[in-house]
Design an enzyme around this catalytic site. Structure first.
Site, PDB file in Angstrom:
ATOM      1  N   GLU A 112       0.846  -1.207   0.000  1.00  0.00           N
ATOM      2  CA  GLU A 112       0.000   0.000   0.000  1.00  0.00           C
ATOM      3  C   GLU A 112       0.873   1.245   0.000  1.00  0.00           C
ATOM      4  O   GLU A 112       1.992   1.200   0.477  1.00  0.00           O
ATOM      5  CB  GLU A 112      -0.836   0.072   1.293  1.00  0.00           C
ATOM      6  N   LYS A 114       2.268   4.555   1.538  1.00  0.00           N
ATOM      7  CA  LYS A 114       2.371   5.056   2.914  1.00  0.00           C
ATOM      8  C   LYS A 114       1.987   6.531   2.882  1.00  0.00           C
ATOM      9  O   LYS A 114       2.708   7.357   2.331  1.00  0.00           O
ATOM     10  CB  LYS A 114       3.795   4.873   3.430  1.00  0.00           C
ATOM     11  N   ASP A 116       1.385  10.253   3.886  1.00  0.00           N
ATOM     12  CA  ASP A 116       2.126  11.159   4.759  1.00  0.00           C
ATOM     13  C   ASP A 116       1.173  12.164   5.402  1.00  0.00           C
ATOM     14  O   ASP A 116       0.926  13.244   4.882  1.00  0.00           O
ATOM     15  CB  ASP A 116       3.181  11.904   3.924  1.00  0.00           C
ATOM     16  N   TYR A 223      -6.523   2.093   6.770  1.00  0.00           N
ATOM     17  CA  TYR A 223      -5.667   1.031   6.246  1.00  0.00           C
ATOM     18  C   TYR A 223      -5.536  -0.220   7.115  1.00  0.00           C
ATOM     19  O   TYR A 223      -4.845  -1.146   6.741  1.00  0.00           O
ATOM     20  CB  TYR A 223      -4.269   1.560   5.912  1.00  0.00           C
ATOM     21  N   LYS A 310      10.776   3.342   2.546  1.00  0.00           N
ATOM     22  CA  LYS A 310      10.711   4.791   2.377  1.00  0.00           C
ATOM     23  C   LYS A 310      11.288   5.214   1.031  1.00  0.00           C
ATOM     24  O   LYS A 310      12.358   4.760   0.636  1.00  0.00           O
ATOM     25  CB  LYS A 310      11.498   5.483   3.496  1.00  0.00           C
ATOM     26  N   CYS A 404      17.409  49.113  -2.877  1.00  0.00           N
ATOM     27  CA  CYS A 404      16.867  48.107  -3.784  1.00  0.00           C
ATOM     28  C   CYS A 404      18.005  47.571  -4.663  1.00  0.00           C
ATOM     29  O   CYS A 404      18.712  48.356  -5.297  1.00  0.00           O
ATOM     30  CB  CYS A 404      15.775  48.722  -4.655  1.00  0.00           C
ATOM     31  N   CYS A 407      17.321  48.831  -8.550  1.00  0.00           N
ATOM     32  CA  CYS A 407      17.379  50.227  -9.001  1.00  0.00           C
ATOM     33  C   CYS A 407      18.125  51.152  -8.038  1.00  0.00           C
ATOM     34  O   CYS A 407      18.340  52.324  -8.356  1.00  0.00           O
ATOM     35  CB  CYS A 407      15.981  50.761  -9.257  1.00  0.00           C
ATOM     36  N   CYS A 422      10.785  48.228  -2.113  1.00  0.00           N
ATOM     37  CA  CYS A 422      11.390  49.279  -2.913  1.00  0.00           C
ATOM     38  C   CYS A 422      10.240  50.207  -3.327  1.00  0.00           C
ATOM     39  O   CYS A 422       9.284  49.755  -3.952  1.00  0.00           O
ATOM     40  CB  CYS A 422      12.046  48.674  -4.163  1.00  0.00           C
ATOM     41  N   CYS A 427      11.168  51.142 -10.864  1.00  0.00           N
ATOM     42  CA  CYS A 427      12.178  50.092 -10.727  1.00  0.00           C
ATOM     43  C   CYS A 427      11.914  49.015 -11.785  1.00  0.00           C
ATOM     44  O   CYS A 427      10.801  48.499 -11.885  1.00  0.00           O
ATOM     45  CB  CYS A 427      12.097  49.508  -9.324  1.00  0.00           C
TER      46      CYS A 427
HETATM   47  S1  IVH Z   1      -0.086   0.297   8.923  1.00  0.00           S
HETATM   48  C1  IVH Z   1       0.997  -1.498  13.178  1.00  0.00           C
HETATM   49  N1  IVH Z   1      -0.441   1.395   6.614  1.00  0.00           N
HETATM   50  O1  IVH Z   1       2.808   5.261   9.035  1.00  0.00           O
HETATM   51  C2  IVH Z   1       1.270  -0.485  12.137  1.00  0.00           C
HETATM   52  N2  IVH Z   1       0.487   2.741   8.332  1.00  0.00           N
HETATM   53  O2  IVH Z   1       5.183   4.308  11.202  1.00  0.00           O
HETATM   54  C3  IVH Z   1       0.036  -0.050  11.492  1.00  0.00           C
HETATM   55  N3  IVH Z   1       0.906   5.074   7.669  1.00  0.00           N
HETATM   56  O3  IVH Z   1       1.782   5.277  12.355  1.00  0.00           O
HETATM   57  C4  IVH Z   1       0.303   0.967  10.478  1.00  0.00           C
HETATM   58  N4  IVH Z   1       0.188   4.867   5.593  1.00  0.00           N
HETATM   59  O4  IVH Z   1       0.411   6.645  10.722  1.00  0.00           O
HETATM   60  C5  IVH Z   1      -0.007   1.582   7.857  1.00  0.00           C
HETATM   61  N5  IVH Z   1      -0.879   2.221   4.488  1.00  0.00           N
HETATM   62  C6  IVH Z   1      -0.438   2.415   5.738  1.00  0.00           C
HETATM   63  C7  IVH Z   1       0.058   3.665   6.192  1.00  0.00           C
HETATM   64  C8  IVH Z   1       0.508   3.787   7.496  1.00  0.00           C
HETATM   65  C9  IVH Z   1       0.688   5.695   6.504  1.00  0.00           C
HETATM   66  C10 IVH Z   1       1.506   5.713   8.873  1.00  0.00           C
HETATM   67  C11 IVH Z   1       0.797   5.419  10.157  1.00  0.00           C
HETATM   68  C12 IVH Z   1       1.816   4.781  11.058  1.00  0.00           C
HETATM   69  C13 IVH Z   1       3.105   5.128  10.393  1.00  0.00           C
HETATM   70  C14 IVH Z   1       4.065   3.986  10.564  1.00  0.00           C
END
Ligand code: IVH
Length: 661
Positions: A112, A114, A116, A223, A310, A404, A407, A422, A427
């Site tokens: 999946e 991740k 942010d 998730y 990552k 500035c 000019c 300015c 200018c």
């Molecule tokens: S699973 C037991 N799935 O990433 C762990 N986490 O350090 C359950 N996060 O604290 C997390 N996307 O806030 C999971 N598809 C995803 C995620 C996800 C973002 C975040 C989440 C978690 C941190 C992991």
């Protein structure tokens, strides 16, 4: 109506509303118009007002709280919220796979994105949302139920009976589009800007007033099921159950047969990263079988059945070689970081914004520093901070220039304002931005007059102000590099055409400080001509409903300046339209409009023009003096705000009807 009948009606309405809410926010596939949806909600509100004791916390009318909280309560998570172990190389993923296989044999994985954002836990009892919490320290978090309820894709009541008593986890995030828009609006108001979408989501969730949160464009992906009484066999099935119950799950989730395929998919996700409307910082690889997950268990910090991979960080450190100064349209001096070129998330960056001199001081950034550069949520990279531990003592502070850099005019700094400016309107740097602004889409909309053409016109001394554009001759333009007979004529035609633009566009195009599109429309409808406007005193301008004090002062100052008076005279003489014949009984005379959501038969500019031509005024933000809110497909936070203020909300057809009345 007797109470029993009302109760039945209320229940039916809630079910209908929840269903359409799901279609709209989770499936992205609405089946009724916004107007119809509104009518349902209105009916429910009416009934609930009549029978207030039938209001329940999970009613769709209860998404936004009435007043701010004093503070958040601390709550203990049903199951600790662990974090994922991070990996940065594919070999580390292979090692993870080895460990998994050693313990539980061959496995399938689910990969999946991740997300942010900010991790949260949602608790449902009897299918009803009872609590939502932040991650906190993993054991205890803050109770932010009221804030989470404002997110439309968070179900207040579950749709299926599969999940009744359940705790789920997900990530609240701010879509990049919404983030950019939010920051732009904040910048216009000189409000607080978020550094990136992650801070924006985490910061919003910490708000004590859910009415503010309701206006932020937040969304959520769920998730994982962290607790359920239902015996589900795989993560894949759990995700399907989540979706069926009404949760928004991520569609880029994919089941794969082995770690090599997982790696392949990680690569695909990383490629997709830049195209998504939300930020992802990696991929999460999870063992699919829930039985095997259980067997694998967890360390004190991380589960052993999942790992994160990552992506290349969108942050890097590099040396700040110099600080250059840019001079903008209104003369504002902006410090710009000149960096030792560095790769940030796959893109080479050599310049980054430092916003303004106050920021520079606050962040204690010096020339020669090692700095952290971030590229996130926006295309313009920014300097996040200096790494003071790495200082050698040779770093130098950038002093605010007294003159500035373009000019040489002595700069000014107004009390209470962040900007250093300015003041010289001649200018060259300011001139360039001013012409660009005058020619821009929302102002005089002059085609073929891009930045490089403006640069060339200034370099060749062909223009010294806006009015000079109208005196350009074809032979002048032909002298410029890249222009031929046809392109020169095109440019001249566009310039000529602009003479007939609406007065409000002209006023906007003059680039008066604190006069945006909305103020320009107000002024045009109030005064009908530049002559009248230029004679208005600051006092009388301040009396205009909807015009701020700062704008009133700036307008009066603008027209009091000899150079501007002369400019206006020249523009008028060359035939630029500077007045509008007042048509008295226009159907929308003086009425203020806001648009939200996508329209079906008109584009936004077409709809705006329609309103303006009928005497109305278009604003970009909701306030209590707005007469009509035109809501289209997927209206945003403005819609909720309009509802709160009980403004008149109409749809596209109703707008057309108003115009023809
Ligand atoms: S699973 C037991 N799935 O990433 C762990 N986490 O350090 C359950 N996060 O604290 C997390 N996307 O806030 C999971 N598809 C995803 C995620 C996800 C973002 C975040 C989440 C978690 C941190 C992991």
């Amino acid at each position: 109506m007797n109470k029993n009948v009302a109760k039945k009606k209320i229940e039916k309405l809630r079910e209908e509303i929840n269903h359409h809410n799901y279609k709209y926010y989770v499936e992205n596939n609405p089946v009724i118009s916004d107007y119809e949806f509104d009518q349902l909600l209105k009916k429910l509100e009416q009934l609930e007002t009549e029978f207030p004791d039938l209001i329940t916390p999970e009613s769709p009318t209860q998404r936004v709280g009435e007043k701010p909280l004093e503070g958040f309560e601390t709550v203990e998570h049903k199951i600790p919220m662990l974090s994922l172990a991070n990996t940065y190389t594919y070999d580390e993923l292979r090692e993870f796979d080895e460990r998994v296989k050693k313990n539980v044999g061959d496995v399938e994985y689910v990969v999946e994105p991740k997300i942010d954002g900010a991790g949260v836990a949602l608790l449902y009892e009897n299918g009803v949302l009872v609590r939502g919490a932040t991650r906190g320290d993993g054991i205890k978090g803050d109770d932010i139920t009221q804030n989470l309820k404002t997110i439309r894709s968070v179900p207040l009541k579950l749709r299926s009976n599969v999940l009744r008593r359940v705790e789920v986890r997900g990530e609240v995030y701010m879509p990049i589009g919404g983030f950019k828009k939010y920051n732009k609006e904040q910048a216009e108001k000189e409000g607080v800007i978020f550094a990136n979408p992650r801070n924006a989501s985490a910061g919003s969730l910490r708000q004590l007033d859910s009415r503010i949160v309701a206006e932020r464009p937040l969304d959520i992906f769920i998730y994982v099921i962290s607790y359920s009484e239902k015996d589900l066999k795989t993560h894949e099935k759990a995700l399907a159950a989540l979706k069926e119950a009404g949760f928004r799950t991520n569609s880029l989730t994919k089941k794969v047969a082995n770690i090599e395929n997982a790696i392949k998919y990680c690569k695909e996700l990383e490629k997709k990263r830049e195209k998504l409307d939300y930020e992802i910082d990696g991929a999460v690889i999870k063992v699919n079988s829930l039985g095997k997950q259980k067997e694998l268990g967890a360390t004190s910090k991380n589960p052993r059945w999942a790992i994160s991979y990552k992506f290349a960080a969108k942050q890097s450190t590099t040396r700040l070689n110099n600080i250059a100064i840019q001079v903008g349209r209104t003369g504002t001096l902006t410090p710009v970081a000149i960096l030792e070129p560095v790769e940030v998330g796959g893109v080479t960056v050599s310049r980054a914004t430092l916003h303004n001199f106050d920021e520079l001081k606050r962040k204690d950034i010096k020339i020669g520093d090692q700095v952290l550069v971030e590229r996130s949520g926006d295309v313009i990279p920014q300097v996040v901070k200096s790494i003071t531990e790495k200082r050698t003592g040779a770093e130098k502070r950038k002093i605010i220039p007294k003159k500035c850099p373009v000019c040489g005019t002595t700069v000014i700094r107004t009390e209470g304002e962040v900007a250093v400016r300015c003041p010289n309107r001649l200018c060259p740097s300011r001139l360039k931005w001013r012409v660009k602004y005058y020619a821009s889409r929302d102002a005089m909309d002059i085609d073929h007059l891009g930045e490089s053409t403006i640069d060339k016109l200034i370099e060749e001394n062909l223009i010294g102000n806006i009015a000079d554009l109208y005196f350009l001759k074809k032979e002048d333009i032909l002298k410029l590099e890249g222009f031929k007979e046809k392109s020169a004529q095109n440019l001249l035609d566009s310039i000529e055409k602009s003479k007939k633009q609406d007065l409000s566009r002209f006023i906007y195009g003059l680039g008066i400080r604190h006069v945006g599109k909305y103020a320009a429309q107000l002024l045009a409808s109030q005064y009908n001509s530049i002559d009248k406007l230029s004679k208005a005193s600051a006092e009388s301008l301040k009396e205009i409903d909807g015009l701020g004090e700062k704008s009133a002062e700036a307008i009066a100052t603008f027209f009091a300046t000899d150079e501007n008076k002369e400019l206006i005279e020249r523009l008028k003489n060359i035939g630029v339209k500077t007045k509008e014949v007042r048509k008295n009984n226009l159907p929308l005379q003086g009425k203020k409009f806001v648009f939200t959501g996508g329209l079906l038969t008109l584009t936004r500019p077409e709809a705006s023009d329609l309103v303006k031509k009928s005497g109305g005024i278009v604003s970009s933000s909701i306030s209590k003096d707005i007469d009509y809110v035109v809501a289209g497909d997927k209206p945003g936070s403005k819609y909720n705000k309009a509802k709160k203020l009980e403004l008149t909300i109409i749809n596209e057809d109703e707008l057309k009807e108003l115009v023809t009345k």
